[in-house]
Write a protein that holds these residues in place. Sequence first.
Motif, mmCIF file in Angstrom:
data_model
loop_
_atom_site.group_PDB
_atom_site.id
_atom_site.type_symbol
_atom_site.label_atom_id
_atom_site.label_comp_id
_atom_site.label_asym_id
_atom_site.label_seq_id
_atom_site.Cartn_x
_atom_site.Cartn_y
_atom_site.Cartn_z
ATOM 1 N N TYR A 228 0.829 -1.214 0.000
ATOM 2 C CA TYR A 228 0.000 0.000 0.000
ATOM 3 C C TYR A 228 0.861 1.261 0.000
ATOM 4 O O TYR A 228 0.567 2.224 -0.708
ATOM 5 C CB TYR A 228 -0.915 0.003 1.226
ATOM 6 C CG TYR A 228 -1.765 1.258 1.352
ATOM 7 C CD1 TYR A 228 -2.965 1.384 0.657
ATOM 8 C CD2 TYR A 228 -1.356 2.327 2.145
ATOM 9 C CE1 TYR A 228 -3.733 2.535 0.756
ATOM 10 C CE2 TYR A 228 -2.119 3.480 2.248
ATOM 11 C CZ TYR A 228 -3.305 3.582 1.553
ATOM 12 O OH TYR A 228 -4.056 4.728 1.648
ATOM 13 N N LEU A 229 1.927 1.264 0.804
ATOM 14 C CA LEU A 229 2.756 2.460 0.923
ATOM 15 C C LEU A 229 3.711 2.635 -0.254
ATOM 16 O O LEU A 229 4.186 3.733 -0.510
ATOM 17 C CB LEU A 229 3.561 2.415 2.227
ATOM 18 C CG LEU A 229 2.733 2.415 3.512
ATOM 19 C CD1 LEU A 229 3.611 2.148 4.722
ATOM 20 C CD2 LEU A 229 1.991 3.739 3.684
ATOM 21 N N ALA A 230 3.986 1.554 -0.954
ATOM 22 C CA ALA A 230 4.946 1.621 -2.054
ATOM 23 C C ALA A 230 4.288 1.725 -3.422
ATOM 24 O O ALA A 230 4.932 2.110 -4.393
ATOM 25 C CB ALA A 230 5.858 0.389 -2.019
ATOM 26 N N ASN A 231 3.008 1.400 -3.487
ATOM 27 C CA ASN A 231 2.303 1.391 -4.780
ATOM 28 C C ASN A 231 1.142 2.381 -4.720
ATOM 29 O O ASN A 231 0.167 2.180 -4.002
ATOM 30 C CB ASN A 231 1.783 -0.016 -5.085
ATOM 31 C CG ASN A 231 1.186 -0.123 -6.476
ATOM 32 O OD1 ASN A 231 0.896 0.878 -7.119
ATOM 33 N ND2 ASN A 231 0.977 -1.339 -6.932
ATOM 34 N N GLU A 232 1.239 3.460 -5.476
ATOM 35 C CA GLU A 232 0.229 4.520 -5.411
ATOM 36 C C GLU A 232 -1.140 4.066 -5.912
ATOM 37 O O GLU A 232 -2.161 4.690 -5.610
ATOM 38 C CB GLU A 232 0.697 5.739 -6.210
ATOM 39 C CG GLU A 232 0.963 5.451 -7.672
ATOM 40 C CD GLU A 232 1.643 6.601 -8.397
ATOM 41 O OE1 GLU A 232 1.474 6.708 -9.614
ATOM 42 O OE2 GLU A 232 2.341 7.377 -7.725
ATOM 43 N N LYS A 233 -1.175 2.951 -6.665
ATOM 44 C CA LYS A 233 -2.450 2.453 -7.176
ATOM 45 C C LYS A 233 -3.181 1.580 -6.153
ATOM 46 O O LYS A 233 -4.361 1.271 -6.340
ATOM 47 C CB LYS A 233 -2.229 1.657 -8.463
ATOM 48 C CG LYS A 233 -1.749 2.520 -9.625
ATOM 49 C CD LYS A 233 -1.606 1.701 -10.899
ATOM 50 C CE LYS A 233 -1.147 2.575 -12.057
ATOM 51 N NZ LYS A 233 -0.991 1.792 -13.306
ATOM 52 N N LYS A 234 -2.498 1.175 -5.090
ATOM 53 C CA LYS A 234 -3.120 0.332 -4.062
ATOM 54 C C LYS A 234 -3.971 1.205 -3.155
ATOM 55 O O LYS A 234 -3.531 2.253 -2.688
ATOM 56 C CB LYS A 234 -2.029 -0.372 -3.252
ATOM 57 C CG LYS A 234 -2.505 -1.487 -2.327
ATOM 58 C CD LYS A 234 -2.917 -2.698 -3.134
ATOM 59 C CE LYS A 234 -3.357 -3.840 -2.226
ATOM 60 N NZ LYS A 234 -2.233 -4.576 -1.631
ATOM 61 N N ASN A 235 -5.220 0.791 -2.887
ATOM 62 C CA ASN A 235 -6.095 1.589 -2.034
ATOM 63 C C ASN A 235 -6.562 0.773 -0.833
ATOM 64 O O ASN A 235 -6.312 -0.429 -0.726
ATOM 65 C CB ASN A 235 -7.281 2.144 -2.827
ATOM 66 C CG ASN A 235 -8.117 1.038 -3.462
ATOM 67 O OD1 ASN A 235 -8.411 0.023 -2.849
ATOM 68 N ND2 ASN A 235 -8.514 1.241 -4.705
ATOM 69 N N MET A 236 -7.281 1.438 0.072
ATOM 70 C CA MET A 236 -7.670 0.792 1.320
ATOM 71 C C MET A 236 -8.742 -0.264 1.118
ATOM 72 O O MET A 236 -8.880 -1.167 1.946
ATOM 73 C CB MET A 236 -8.141 1.839 2.331
ATOM 74 C CG MET A 236 -7.012 2.655 2.947
ATOM 75 S SD MET A 236 -5.678 1.640 3.635
ATOM 76 C CE MET A 236 -6.551 0.710 4.887
ATOM 77 N N GLU A 237 -9.490 -0.192 0.050
ATOM 78 C CA GLU A 237 -10.454 -1.254 -0.236
ATOM 79 C C GLU A 237 -9.713 -2.563 -0.487
ATOM 80 O O GLU A 237 -10.125 -3.630 -0.007
ATOM 81 C CB GLU A 237 -11.317 -0.884 -1.438
ATOM 82 C CG GLU A 237 -12.378 -1.929 -1.753
ATOM 83 C CD GLU A 237 -13.325 -1.515 -2.854
ATOM 84 O OE1 GLU A 237 -14.356 -2.204 -3.042
ATOM 85 O OE2 GLU A 237 -13.051 -0.495 -3.526
ATOM 86 N N MET A 238 -8.617 -2.486 -1.232
ATOM 87 C CA MET A 238 -7.804 -3.673 -1.487
ATOM 88 C C MET A 238 -7.196 -4.205 -0.197
ATOM 89 O O MET A 238 -7.174 -5.411 0.052
ATOM 90 C CB MET A 238 -6.689 -3.339 -2.487
ATOM 91 C CG MET A 238 -7.169 -2.889 -3.853
ATOM 92 S SD MET A 238 -5.782 -2.352 -4.896
ATOM 93 C CE MET A 238 -6.668 -1.737 -6.340
ATOM 94 N N VAL A 239 -6.701 -3.292 0.638
ATOM 95 C CA VAL A 239 -6.108 -3.702 1.919
ATOM 96 C C VAL A 239 -7.148 -4.361 2.803
ATOM 97 O O VAL A 239 -6.889 -5.398 3.432
ATOM 98 C CB VAL A 239 -5.488 -2.483 2.641
ATOM 99 C CG1 VAL A 239 -5.017 -2.867 4.050
ATOM 100 C CG2 VAL A 239 -4.312 -1.925 1.849
ATOM 101 N N ASP A 240 -8.342 -3.803 2.854
ATOM 102 C CA ASP A 240 -9.406 -4.385 3.678
ATOM 103 C C ASP A 240 -9.808 -5.776 3.181
ATOM 104 O O ASP A 240 -10.108 -6.667 3.978
ATOM 105 C CB ASP A 240 -10.632 -3.457 3.705
ATOM 106 C CG ASP A 240 -10.726 -2.679 5.006
ATOM 107 O OD1 ASP A 240 -9.802 -2.800 5.841
ATOM 108 O OD2 ASP A 240 -11.712 -1.956 5.206
ATOM 109 N N ASN A 241 -9.824 -5.961 1.861
ATOM 110 C CA ASN A 241 -10.133 -7.286 1.318
ATOM 111 C C ASN A 241 -9.074 -8.303 1.742
ATOM 112 O O ASN A 241 -9.404 -9.458 2.069
ATOM 113 C CB ASN A 241 -10.211 -7.226 -0.208
ATOM 114 C CG ASN A 241 -11.468 -6.524 -0.701
ATOM 115 O OD1 ASN A 241 -12.475 -6.463 0.010
ATOM 116 N ND2 ASN A 241 -11.413 -5.984 -1.899
ATOM 117 N N GLU A 242 -7.821 -7.885 1.751
ATOM 118 C CA GLU A 242 -6.736 -8.762 2.199
ATOM 119 C C GLU A 242 -6.862 -9.059 3.688
ATOM 120 O O GLU A 242 -6.622 -10.191 4.131
ATOM 121 C CB GLU A 242 -5.388 -8.121 1.880
ATOM 122 C CG GLU A 242 -5.097 -8.053 0.383
ATOM 123 C CD GLU A 242 -3.937 -7.155 0.022
ATOM 124 O OE1 GLU A 242 -3.463 -7.238 -1.130
ATOM 125 O OE2 GLU A 242 -3.513 -6.354 0.877
#
Length: 338
Positions: free
Chosen positions: A175-189
């Motif tokens: 998330y911190l290294a990839n500007e395209k990664k968002n919190m929706e993706m993190v929450d799914n993980e």
Amino acid sequence: MNYKELNKNIKNNEISPVYLFTGPEQYIGHMMEKTLADIEISRGLETLNLTIYSDKNLDVSELLATCETLPLMSKKRMVIVRKEAQFDKITDKKDLERLTAYLEKPCPSTLLIIYWEQPDKRKKVYKAITKYGSVVVFEKLDAGELQAWITRRIQNAGKKIARSALDVFIQRSMYLANEKKNMEMVDNELNSLIDYIGDREEVTKEDVLLILPQSIEDGIFKMIDYAMTGDKGRALLMLSQFYQEGESPFGVFSLLLRQIRMLLMVKIHTGRGMPPKTVAGEMKLAPFVVNKILKNGRNYPLESLWDLMVLGADLDARMKLGEIDQNFALELFLMKIK
């Protein structure tokens, strides 16, 4: 204001009649709108008092009529204009004038939320919102906010996680290294991780490693290593593996350039005597990401990285113009790494 300030205002019952939600983290905006709905709309009456516009070609007359409609057996009516409704595409002068007039004197029994990711601050509509409503900017979370978010989510699920496992999760999430990664993706993980451990209370590092396998970004570093050390055959083999996993040549090339750019910037900053923690703040990265980049790039000469950036920019332009095949360009780039 940011989402923390919005949360504080909600707790203090300081709620605006109009909100403009901007910034890349629209997922957090969706969570905040749910919080507002729980407060402003009577339980069980959401279908009568919540209207969401998400279709293109927003009908301004219908929107304003809905905003002027009184709530049914509820404190407030909520009207939400999603990003997909393309509020920013409204160009009709009469529609804009009517919208501006409403924003200057909004219905007190209606809560209007408008999503506009990159608002044009010159527009009269935007100025009206800033004057009579509130603008909430949902930026990407920083390292501290991300740690707090993940910890809170895991605690809410009745679980706990050690700091070492938390660091691995943040690293693997990218998330911190990839500007395209968002919190929706993190929450799914996170949901996948919580589901996986089942009745166990503690999330371990092994759980994280299993749920979040090595990312393509980590593979890119290895591919650069192979190319830098002269093992071009293995670098090309990794490239073939990326293709087999569904990655496109242009996608791999973009990630490759991004990693080299990050390596270059970190080496420039540290070469000027800047400590890794300060570099992390300057580049808006987590400290462990900077340390990882330094470790991976310790054998990469600064001059070589500059040469690769120049070559990469040239190949990127030629690919976009159709002057060179993407596969060939990427293979050529790897062969030039030394």
